[in-house]
Design a protein around this motif. Structure first.
Motif, PDB file in Angstrom:
ATOM      1  N   VAL A   8      -8.705 -23.776  19.679  1.00 15.98           N
ATOM      2  CA  VAL A   8      -8.144 -24.815  20.170  1.00 15.98           C
ATOM      3  C   VAL A   8      -7.024 -25.071  19.622  1.00 15.98           C
ATOM      4  O   VAL A   8      -6.774 -25.391  18.225  1.00 15.98           O
ATOM      5  CB  VAL A   8      -9.006 -26.223  20.059  1.00 15.98           C
ATOM      6  CG1 VAL A   8      -8.215 -27.274  20.790  1.00 15.98           C
ATOM      7  CG2 VAL A   8     -10.266 -26.119  21.018  1.00 15.98           C
ATOM      8  N   THR A   9      -5.730 -25.298  20.416  1.00 14.88           N
ATOM      9  CA  THR A   9      -4.466 -25.431  19.948  1.00 14.88           C
ATOM     10  C   THR A   9      -3.874 -26.545  20.433  1.00 14.88           C
ATOM     11  O   THR A   9      -3.735 -26.530  21.671  1.00 14.88           O
ATOM     12  CB  THR A   9      -3.616 -24.002  20.166  1.00 14.88           C
ATOM     13  OG1 THR A   9      -4.462 -22.735  19.717  1.00 14.88           O
ATOM     14  CG2 THR A   9      -2.131 -24.079  19.732  1.00 14.88           C
ATOM     15  N   LEU A  10      -3.079 -27.236  19.931  1.00 12.47           N
ATOM     16  CA  LEU A  10      -2.330 -28.520  20.245  1.00 12.47           C
ATOM     17  C   LEU A  10      -1.004 -28.223  19.639  1.00 12.47           C
ATOM     18  O   LEU A  10      -0.938 -27.989  18.495  1.00 12.47           O
ATOM     19  CB  LEU A  10      -3.159 -29.849  19.660  1.00 12.47           C
ATOM     20  CG  LEU A  10      -2.202 -31.020  20.074  1.00 12.47           C
ATOM     21  CD1 LEU A  10      -2.121 -31.219  21.758  1.00 12.47           C
ATOM     22  CD2 LEU A  10      -2.711 -32.239  19.384  1.00 12.47           C
ATOM     23  N   GLN A  11       0.196 -28.181  20.607  1.00  9.10           N
ATOM     24  CA  GLN A  11       1.355 -28.137  19.941  1.00  9.10           C
ATOM     25  C   GLN A  11       2.569 -29.118  20.985  1.00  9.10           C
ATOM     26  O   GLN A  11       2.059 -29.480  22.015  1.00  9.10           O
ATOM     27  CB  GLN A  11       2.029 -26.826  20.070  1.00  9.10           C
ATOM     28  CG  GLN A  11       1.794 -26.090  21.452  1.00  9.10           C
ATOM     29  CD  GLN A  11       2.279 -24.838  21.357  1.00  9.10           C
ATOM     30  OE1 GLN A  11       3.126 -24.249  20.532  1.00  9.10           O
ATOM     31  NE2 GLN A  11       1.613 -23.886  22.096  1.00  9.10           N
ATOM     32  N   VAL A  37       7.517 -32.793  25.452  1.00 15.44           N
ATOM     33  CA  VAL A  37       6.561 -31.852  25.873  1.00 15.44           C
ATOM     34  C   VAL A  37       5.447 -31.496  24.938  1.00 15.44           C
ATOM     35  O   VAL A  37       5.806 -31.273  23.992  1.00 15.44           O
ATOM     36  CB  VAL A  37       7.329 -30.296  26.646  1.00 15.44           C
ATOM     37  CG1 VAL A  37       7.895 -29.573  25.356  1.00 15.44           C
ATOM     38  CG2 VAL A  37       6.478 -29.898  27.355  1.00 15.44           C
ATOM     39  N   ALA A  38       4.470 -31.495  25.613  1.00  9.29           N
ATOM     40  CA  ALA A  38       3.222 -31.134  24.650  1.00  9.29           C
ATOM     41  C   ALA A  38       2.099 -30.263  25.395  1.00  9.29           C
ATOM     42  O   ALA A  38       1.994 -30.348  26.748  1.00  9.29           O
ATOM     43  CB  ALA A  38       2.364 -32.299  24.089  1.00  9.29           C
ATOM     44  N   SER A  39       1.417 -29.539  24.711  1.00  9.04           N
ATOM     45  CA  SER A  39       0.409 -28.640  25.502  1.00  9.04           C
ATOM     46  C   SER A  39      -0.948 -28.623  24.530  1.00  9.04           C
ATOM     47  O   SER A  39      -0.950 -28.726  23.491  1.00  9.04           O
ATOM     48  CB  SER A  39       0.938 -27.240  25.813  1.00  9.04           C
ATOM     49  OG  SER A  39       1.240 -26.441  24.652  1.00  9.04           O
ATOM     50  N   ARG A  54       2.091 -30.646  29.724  1.00  7.70           N
ATOM     51  CA  ARG A  54       2.837 -31.861  30.328  1.00  7.70           C
ATOM     52  C   ARG A  54       4.223 -32.329  29.814  1.00  7.70           C
ATOM     53  O   ARG A  54       4.325 -32.240  28.486  1.00  7.70           O
ATOM     54  CB  ARG A  54       1.968 -33.073  30.306  1.00  7.70           C
ATOM     55  CG  ARG A  54       2.579 -34.370  31.068  1.00  7.70           C
ATOM     56  CD  ARG A  54       1.724 -35.361  30.931  1.00  7.70           C
ATOM     57  NE  ARG A  54       2.273 -36.529  31.888  1.00  7.70           N
ATOM     58  CZ  ARG A  54       1.656 -37.963  31.828  1.00  7.70           C
ATOM     59  NH1 ARG A  54       0.738 -38.214  31.088  1.00  7.70           N
ATOM     60  NH2 ARG A  54       2.415 -38.671  32.440  1.00  7.70           N
ATOM     61  N   VAL A  55       5.036 -32.329  30.734  1.00  3.97           N
ATOM     62  CA  VAL A  55       6.472 -32.884  30.217  1.00  3.97           C
ATOM     63  C   VAL A  55       6.192 -34.363  30.371  1.00  3.97           C
ATOM     64  O   VAL A  55       6.225 -34.946  31.545  1.00  3.97           O
ATOM     65  CB  VAL A  55       7.419 -32.377  31.227  1.00  3.97           C
ATOM     66  CG1 VAL A  55       8.851 -32.946  30.901  1.00  3.97           C
ATOM     67  CG2 VAL A  55       7.539 -30.690  31.108  1.00  3.97           C
ATOM     68  N   ILE A 110       2.891 -31.478  35.195  1.00  7.94           N
ATOM     69  CA  ILE A 110       1.721 -30.988  34.490  1.00  7.94           C
ATOM     70  C   ILE A 110       1.390 -29.639  35.126  1.00  7.94           C
ATOM     71  O   ILE A 110       1.675 -29.239  36.179  1.00  7.94           O
ATOM     72  CB  ILE A 110       0.354 -32.090  35.011  1.00  7.94           C
ATOM     73  CG1 ILE A 110       0.438 -33.305  34.410  1.00  7.94           C
ATOM     74  CG2 ILE A 110      -0.859 -31.616  34.542  1.00  7.94           C
ATOM     75  CD1 ILE A 110      -0.365 -34.365  34.984  1.00  7.94           C
ATOM     76  N   THR A 111       1.272 -28.748  33.949  1.00  8.20           N
ATOM     77  CA  THR A 111       0.982 -27.293  34.356  1.00  8.20           C
ATOM     78  C   THR A 111      -0.342 -26.906  33.852  1.00  8.20           C
ATOM     79  O   THR A 111      -0.755 -27.170  32.633  1.00  8.20           O
ATOM     80  CB  THR A 111       2.037 -26.581  33.675  1.00  8.20           C
ATOM     81  OG1 THR A 111       3.287 -26.738  34.370  1.00  8.20           O
ATOM     82  CG2 THR A 111       1.811 -24.960  34.132  1.00  8.20           C
TER      83      THR A 111
END
Length: 199
Positions: free
Chosen positions: A99-102, A47-49, A40-41, A3-4
């Motif tokens: 807000v960005t989800l990828q 992987v998603a952020s 998070r990996v 987690i970053t």
């Protein structure tokens, strides 16, 4: 699995004016940027952020080069010759949220897919939504092929009009502040060359 968390801040200080005007007549503009991200990996292939951006803009936010035509009230007289031209005027502050989800997913060692969605709103009553999908594949001889499609929609800001007949407090000629629907598809082919060793 990792987690970053990321937090960033940016400050922009500008003076805005036309190039042929004395610098003493230019007006200040200040931009504050705050970025917060969480990634998070989940697995070796997934992987998603999630990210949030806050921006405050203050000062002279209009363009020194744009002028807006004010037309007579009678539509038959809407010509450039009958228009009165005034300088563009924007509110002196703007607050923006996004807000960005990828996410990215490897389907195999050589095939990858990705997706991205961005939701935007600001204090000028603009709302925007952007979605993007893409896929990439590695072909023989180190050739990468990527296809993507980006769909963007936005509403106009509250003071934007296609035609002005009254000299309002705020007027704009910036097309980026109008309602917009765009779709962009791309195909990219990238060969990757081995590094050259210099002797």
């Amino acid at each position: 699995r990792t987690i970053t968390l990321g937090v960033g801040y940016g400050l922009g200080l500008y003076n805005v004016g036309a190039a042929d005007e004395p610098r003493a007549l230019w007006d200040p503009r200040t931009i504050h940027d705050v970025n917060i991200s969480f990634s998070r990996v989940f697995t070796k292939t997934t992987v998603a952020s999630l990210g949030y951006t806050f921006q405050y803009m203050g000062g002279d936010l209009s363009s020194p080069y744009l002028q807006v035509p004010l037309f007579p009230s009678t539509e038959e007289m809407w010509t450039r010759e009958n228009a009165q031209w005034v300088d563009e005027r924007h509110p002196d502050n703007r607050i923006r949220h996004a807000v960005t989800l990828q996410g990215k997913q490897a389907l195999s060692r050589k095939l990858f897919v990705r997706g991205k969605y961005r939701l935007y709103l600001d204090s000028w009553s603009m709302r925007a939504s952007t979605g993007e999908l893409g896929a990439a594949v590695e072909l023989p001889n180190n050739v990468f092929v990527e296809v993507s499609d980006r769909l963007h929609w936005q509403s106009r800001v509250s003071f934007q009009r296609r035609t002005y007949t009254v000299n309002r407090d705020f007027v704009t000629a910036d097309r980026r502040l109008a309602e917009m629907l765009t779709n962009i598809a791309e195909l990219t082919i990238r060969p990757r060359f081995d590094p050259v060793e210099l002797v």
